[in-house]
Write an enzyme that holds these catalytic residues in place. Structure first.
Site, PDB file in Angstrom:
ATOM      1  N   GLU A 111       0.578  -1.188   0.121  1.00  0.00           N
ATOM      2  CA  GLU A 111      -0.330   0.437  -0.051  1.00  0.00           C
ATOM      3  C   GLU A 111       1.141   1.833  -0.243  1.00  0.00           C
ATOM      4  O   GLU A 111       2.278   0.948   0.638  1.00  0.00           O
ATOM      5  CB  GLU A 111      -0.757   0.089   1.058  1.00  0.00           C
ATOM      6  CG  GLU A 111      -1.691  -1.361   1.535  1.00  0.00           C
ATOM      7  CD  GLU A 111      -2.427  -0.934   3.070  1.00  0.00           C
ATOM      8  OE1 GLU A 111      -2.682  -0.067   3.266  1.00  0.00           O
ATOM      9  OE2 GLU A 111      -2.507  -2.166   3.290  1.00  0.00           O
ATOM     10  N   LYS A 113       1.941   5.033   2.110  1.00  0.00           N
ATOM     11  CA  LYS A 113       2.131   5.263   3.421  1.00  0.00           C
ATOM     12  C   LYS A 113       1.722   6.738   2.778  1.00  0.00           C
ATOM     13  O   LYS A 113       2.401   7.684   2.510  1.00  0.00           O
ATOM     14  CB  LYS A 113       3.615   4.982   3.376  1.00  0.00           C
ATOM     15  CG  LYS A 113       3.780   5.858   5.163  1.00  0.00           C
ATOM     16  CD  LYS A 113       4.806   5.346   5.566  1.00  0.00           C
ATOM     17  CE  LYS A 113       4.586   5.704   7.236  1.00  0.00           C
ATOM     18  NZ  LYS A 113       4.268   6.413   7.809  1.00  0.00           N
ATOM     19  N   ASP A 115       1.352  10.697   3.532  1.00  0.00           N
ATOM     20  CA  ASP A 115       1.628  11.506   5.004  1.00  0.00           C
ATOM     21  C   ASP A 115       1.237  12.630   5.450  1.00  0.00           C
ATOM     22  O   ASP A 115       0.436  13.406   5.235  1.00  0.00           O
ATOM     23  CB  ASP A 115       3.248  11.898   4.457  1.00  0.00           C
ATOM     24  CG  ASP A 115       3.576  12.999   5.290  1.00  0.00           C
ATOM     25  OD1 ASP A 115       3.608  12.320   6.047  1.00  0.00           O
ATOM     26  OD2 ASP A 115       4.537  13.321   4.909  1.00  0.00           O
ATOM     27  N   TYR A 224      -7.394   2.669   5.664  1.00  0.00           N
ATOM     28  CA  TYR A 224      -6.310   1.116   5.041  1.00  0.00           C
ATOM     29  C   TYR A 224      -6.391   0.461   6.229  1.00  0.00           C
ATOM     30  O   TYR A 224      -5.367  -0.827   6.342  1.00  0.00           O
ATOM     31  CB  TYR A 224      -4.791   2.017   4.794  1.00  0.00           C
ATOM     32  CG  TYR A 224      -4.148   2.813   5.662  1.00  0.00           C
ATOM     33  CD1 TYR A 224      -4.496   2.584   7.138  1.00  0.00           C
ATOM     34  CD2 TYR A 224      -4.292   4.389   5.759  1.00  0.00           C
ATOM     35  CE1 TYR A 224      -3.710   3.251   7.964  1.00  0.00           C
ATOM     36  CE2 TYR A 224      -3.623   4.946   6.702  1.00  0.00           C
ATOM     37  CZ  TYR A 224      -3.472   4.250   8.180  1.00  0.00           C
ATOM     38  OH  TYR A 224      -2.789   5.948   8.740  1.00  0.00           O
ATOM     39  N   LYS A 311      10.302   3.634   2.888  1.00  0.00           N
ATOM     40  CA  LYS A 311      10.410   5.408   3.405  1.00  0.00           C
ATOM     41  C   LYS A 311      11.101   5.271   2.053  1.00  0.00           C
ATOM     42  O   LYS A 311      11.887   4.892   2.025  1.00  0.00           O
ATOM     43  CB  LYS A 311      10.837   6.236   4.618  1.00  0.00           C
ATOM     44  CG  LYS A 311      10.552   5.928   5.975  1.00  0.00           C
ATOM     45  CD  LYS A 311       8.770   6.213   6.179  1.00  0.00           C
ATOM     46  CE  LYS A 311       9.719   7.728   6.540  1.00  0.00           C
ATOM     47  NZ  LYS A 311       9.069   8.600   7.516  1.00  0.00           N
ATOM     48  N   CYS A 407      18.516  47.278  10.054  1.00  0.00           N
ATOM     49  CA  CYS A 407      16.715  47.050   9.300  1.00  0.00           C
ATOM     50  C   CYS A 407      17.897  47.402   7.502  1.00  0.00           C
ATOM     51  O   CYS A 407      18.300  48.194   7.984  1.00  0.00           O
ATOM     52  CB  CYS A 407      15.887  47.434   9.055  1.00  0.00           C
ATOM     53  SG  CYS A 407      14.748  47.872   7.812  1.00  0.00           S
ATOM     54  N   CYS A 410      16.045  50.234   6.389  1.00  0.00           N
ATOM     55  CA  CYS A 410      15.260  52.567   7.018  1.00  0.00           C
ATOM     56  C   CYS A 410      16.647  51.828   8.535  1.00  0.00           C
ATOM     57  O   CYS A 410      17.113  52.830   8.235  1.00  0.00           O
ATOM     58  CB  CYS A 410      13.810  52.355   7.628  1.00  0.00           C
ATOM     59  SG  CYS A 410      14.158  50.906   8.870  1.00  0.00           S
ATOM     60  N   CYS A 425      12.050  44.750  12.148  1.00  0.00           N
ATOM     61  CA  CYS A 425      12.243  46.241  12.617  1.00  0.00           C
ATOM     62  C   CYS A 425      10.974  47.047  13.075  1.00  0.00           C
ATOM     63  O   CYS A 425       9.609  46.709  12.396  1.00  0.00           O
ATOM     64  CB  CYS A 425      12.358  46.679  11.015  1.00  0.00           C
ATOM     65  SG  CYS A 425      12.368  48.345  10.585  1.00  0.00           S
ATOM     66  N   CYS A 431       9.421  52.876   8.405  1.00  0.00           N
ATOM     67  CA  CYS A 431      10.314  51.654   7.022  1.00  0.00           C
ATOM     68  C   CYS A 431       9.302  51.368   6.065  1.00  0.00           C
ATOM     69  O   CYS A 431       8.125  51.159   5.933  1.00  0.00           O
ATOM     70  CB  CYS A 431      10.492  50.538   7.982  1.00  0.00           C
ATOM     71  SG  CYS A 431      11.250  49.210   6.940  1.00  0.00           S
TER      72      CYS A 431
HETATM   73  S1  IVH Z   1      -1.071   0.859   8.806  1.00  0.00           S
HETATM   74  C1  IVH Z   1      -0.349  -1.529  12.658  1.00  0.00           C
HETATM   75  N1  IVH Z   1      -0.875   1.815   6.368  1.00  0.00           N
HETATM   76  O1  IVH Z   1       1.868   5.324   9.138  1.00  0.00           O
HETATM   77  C2  IVH Z   1      -0.538  -0.546  10.720  1.00  0.00           C
HETATM   78  N2  IVH Z   1      -0.655   2.908   8.010  1.00  0.00           N
HETATM   79  O2  IVH Z   1       4.397   5.121  11.680  1.00  0.00           O
HETATM   80  C3  IVH Z   1      -1.183   0.636  11.528  1.00  0.00           C
HETATM   81  N3  IVH Z   1       0.274   4.881   7.614  1.00  0.00           N
HETATM   82  O3  IVH Z   1       0.365   5.065  12.171  1.00  0.00           O
HETATM   83  C4  IVH Z   1      -1.059   1.311  10.415  1.00  0.00           C
HETATM   84  N4  IVH Z   1       0.271   4.888   5.347  1.00  0.00           N
HETATM   85  O4  IVH Z   1      -0.630   6.717  10.459  1.00  0.00           O
HETATM   86  C5  IVH Z   1      -1.047   1.741   7.933  1.00  0.00           C
HETATM   87  N5  IVH Z   1      -1.418   2.038   4.318  1.00  0.00           N
HETATM   88  C6  IVH Z   1      -1.362   2.992   5.368  1.00  0.00           C
HETATM   89  C7  IVH Z   1      -0.525   3.679   6.199  1.00  0.00           C
HETATM   90  C8  IVH Z   1       0.027   3.679   7.485  1.00  0.00           C
HETATM   91  C9  IVH Z   1      -0.082   5.738   6.468  1.00  0.00           C
HETATM   92  C10 IVH Z   1       0.710   6.089   8.847  1.00  0.00           C
HETATM   93  C11 IVH Z   1      -0.419   5.420  10.226  1.00  0.00           C
HETATM   94  C12 IVH Z   1       0.432   4.824  10.747  1.00  0.00           C
HETATM   95  C13 IVH Z   1       1.954   5.084  10.405  1.00  0.00           C
HETATM   96  C14 IVH Z   1       2.533   4.601  10.600  1.00  0.00           C
END
Ligand code: IVH
Length: 668
Positions: A111, A113, A115, A224, A311, A407, A410, A425, A431
């Site tokens: 999946e 991740k 942010d 998710y 990451k 500044c 001025c 300033c 100014c």
């Molecule tokens: S699963 C036990 N799936 O990343 C599993 N987390 O460091 C729980 N996050 O706290 C999380 N995308 O806020 C999961 N596809 C994804 C995610 C996801 C972002 C975040 C989530 C979690 C943090 C983990």
């Protein structure tokens, strides 16, 4: 159809259209038709208070009451994920899982991740019950009212789609890039600090005490993770696809992998493709797909053994620092800017980066000529994140970068206020960029909206000595700006007419136009509504200012210092003399039965909306205030008044007045 039946019908239809639009991206009706149905529903609901429903589609607009968040314990703790940064770590995870399962075959769900910030949603009988932030993982803030304003989160699930009676679903709340960029443009115009990335912006927004603010900022959410005893199948992937059919927004990027190679292919694909997504992602999450196998693998103290995050590398470039310049804004804040050799970074050529403040320059130990690493924070604003110290040995560098003392515009000696990282300033009276910046703010669209003028014209008139402040605008005559031979007569007349038209701009926007620090559009409106006249606002004590919804100590103090400054008092007097609106239009007064009373409104009501009650209080001579204090005369208490308010009222001996009692008081 009976009106009550029509209400139920409209709610069902609106939930469905909402899902089509925000989750499936496949609207069946036009925005206009949607709005018309919503308006009809709102009208019917007003006529049928007995049908009130906190999950009605009409409840998505939020309200400006202050929610104090209560804490709620998670049924299952919200754990985090172990992080990995390279393929070897991914392989190690895969092998650990294979070992843990004793050679049993397994699938991995791959999946994105997202942010943003984690959220836990609990549903019962197809309706959203509450929404809780991650908090410390054990308990979090109940942010249900705010979450309800997020259109992609269903308040009511698709009827008959087979969802369990009660379950929890987790996901990520995000601010889409477009909303994030617009928000920062608006904040820059008000010289408010920018959000570094959409995650901070989403988090700041979700924790807002004012759900109307949340509604305006257009958050989004992806789900998710489904939890509960009643998860429909043994496959996480299948469960999420089912959750999508119940009405949740589940990413299409989810994919089941049968081998390590398929996992690598997923990572490679999305490392590039993710840049096309409307929301920020910072990696990939890998989860063992079978719930039974997940259970078998179990957890460490902090995270599951069955899942891991990979990451992405932030994009980074290396270039040379040439100089640092200092910019002065409308409020006098001084921003250091790094000028660098042009370098390609995440699709654009970067030449400049904000250095934010003196502390950051110190931390980096920045020298002129240094080779510096640049990253895009949230991939938008370039930032210097480090210095190649070893490169200094090969190519000697210049002086350490020093913050300036005076500044650049001025010459005034800069000041740094306690607790603030920025230098200012203090010469706000003379100014040039501050003076010009204030005039530019005054004429801007959300302020006086004098669109016949722009920053260049302001600059030209200012340099020519024609204007020094906003009040001077109203003294400009066509002959002053039409040119010696009068060739620019027509455009000059247009400019003067545009300035004259601004005399009709209502008082709340005038108040915003004055550019009082920390007084944005919303606060200006609240202040105008509360005090009605500039005289009353100018005379207000700190305590009186603090009574206004949305006004805290910082804003109250800033308003006081603004009016304490004789130059501002003079500016306001000259604006008033020119005919600028300094009060709201008189409202019809119905009685003085509430004269001298400070009234807090709390809970939900059957006979009128909260807004109507606010207006009624004022029309009967009373004053609506935001929070309960010893000075509150009474609380107009509707249904479901929050327990913390109830407790506070009891402690301070503030009486509760019911809706019926209140209507009797004002003779309705
Ligand atoms: S699963 C036990 N799936 O990343 C599993 N987390 O460091 C729980 N996050 O706290 C999380 N995308 O806020 C999961 N596809 C994804 C995610 C996801 C972002 C975040 C989530 C979690 C943090 C983990």
């Amino acid at each position: 159809m009976e009106e009550t039946e029509r209400i139920l019908f409209l709610r069902r239809e609106l939930h469905r259209h909402n899902h089509n639009y925000y989750v499936l991206n496949a609207p069946e009706i036009s925005d206009r038709e949607f709005d018309a149905m919503l308006a009809e529903l709102a009208e019917l609901e007003a006529r049928h208070p007995e049908m009130a429903d906190p999950n009605s589609p009409t409840q998505r607009v939020g309200s400006d009451i202050n929610h104090e968040f209560t804490q709620r314990a998670h049924v299952y703790p919200m754990l985090s994920l172990g992080n990995t940064y390279n393929r070897d770590d991914v392989r190690a995870f895969y092998e650990r899982v294979a070992d843990g399962l004793g050679g049993e075959p397994f699938d991995v769900c791959c999946e994105l991740k997202f942010d943003g910030l984690g959220i836990s949603l609990v549903y019962e009988d197809g309706r959203l019950l509450y929404a809780v932030t991650r908090g410390d993982g054990v308990r979090g803030d109940d942010v249900t009212e705010n979450v309800k304003t997020i259109r992609s989160i269903p308040l009511s699930l698709v009827p008959g789609s087979g969802y369990p009676r009660r379950f929890e679903i987790r996901g990520e709340i995000l601010m889409p890039w477009v909303s994030f960029e617009q928000l920062n443009v608006d904040r820059a115009a008000r010289e408010e600090p920018l959000f570094a990335n959409p995650r901070n912006a989403a988090s700041g927004t979700l924790k807002s005490k004012n759900s109307a603010v949340v509604a305006a900022r257009r958050l989004d959410a992806y789900l998710y993770y489904l939890l509960g005893d009643a998860t429909p199948t043994d496959s996480h992937y299948d469960n999420m696809r089912l959750a999508a059919s119940w009405g949740f927004k589940v990413s299409d990027a989810m994919q089941r992998a049968h081998s390590l190679d398929e996992i690598y292919a997923f990572i490679d694909h999305w490392d590039v493709e993710r840049k096309m997504l409307p929301v920020a992602t910072d990696g990939i999450v890998l989860k063992v797909d079978s719930l039974r196998q997940q259970e078998r693998l179990g957890y460490t103290a902090k995270s599951p053994r069955w899942a891991i995050a990979y990451k992405f590398q932030a994009e980074r470039a290396c270039t040379r620092l040439r100089s640092v310049t200092f910019q002065v804004g409308r409020t006098g804040a001084v921003t250091p800017v790094a000028n660098m050799d042009p370098v390609q970074l995440a699709g654009t050529v970067v030449r400049r980066a904000s250095l934010h403040n003196e502390d950051i320059i110190r931390q980096l130990d920045l020298h002129l000529g240094d080779r510096v690493y640049v990253e895009k924070a949230g991939e938008i604003i370039p930032q210097i994140v480090g210095v190649d110290v070893d490169a200094r040995r090969e190519e000697p560098v210049g002086e350490p970068v020093r913050f300036i003392d005076t500044c650049p515009e001025c010459g005034a000696r800069l000041v740094r206020y306690e607790g603030e990282a920025a230098h200012y300033c203090p010469n706000d009276a003379a100014c040039p960029p501050q003076l010009k910046g204030r005039i530019e703010h005054f004429i801007s669209r959300d302020a006086m909206n004098i669109d016949s003028l722009g920053p260049e014209t302001v600059d030209a008139y200012f340099s020519a000595g024609l204007i020094h402040d906003a009040a001077d605008l109203y003294q400009i005559k066509t002959s002053d700006i039409a040119g010696e031979d009068g060739t620019r007569e027509r455009s000059a007349a247009k400019i003067v007419e545009g300035i004259r038209r601004s005399l009709d701009v209502p008082f709340d926007r005038v108040l915003y136009a004055l550019g009082i620090r920390f007084v944005g559009k919303v606060v200006a409106r609240q202040l105008a509504r509360h005090f009605k006249r500039l005289d009353a606002l100018r005379a207000a004590s700190l305590d009186e200012l603090l009574q206004v919804d949305g006004v805290g100590a910082v804003i109250a103090q800033s308003v006081r210092s603004f009016f304490a400054n004789p130059a501002n008092a003079d500016l306001v007097a000259r604006l008033a003399a020119a005919g600028v609106q300094m009060q709201l239009p008189e409202e019809e007064q119905l009685s003085d039965s509430l004269a001298g009373k400070s009234i807090v409104i709390s809970g939900t009501f059957a006979r009128h909306s909260r807004e109507e009650y606010k207006a009624l209080i004022e029309k009967h001579g009373g004053r609506n205030v935001g929070s309960i204090s010893g000075k509150t005369s009474f609380v107009l208490a509707g249904e479901n008044m929050g327990p913390s308010k109830m407790e506070k009222a009891a402690k301070l001996g503030v009486p509760l007045v019911s809706e019926t009692e209140f209507l009797a008081m004002i003779g309705e």
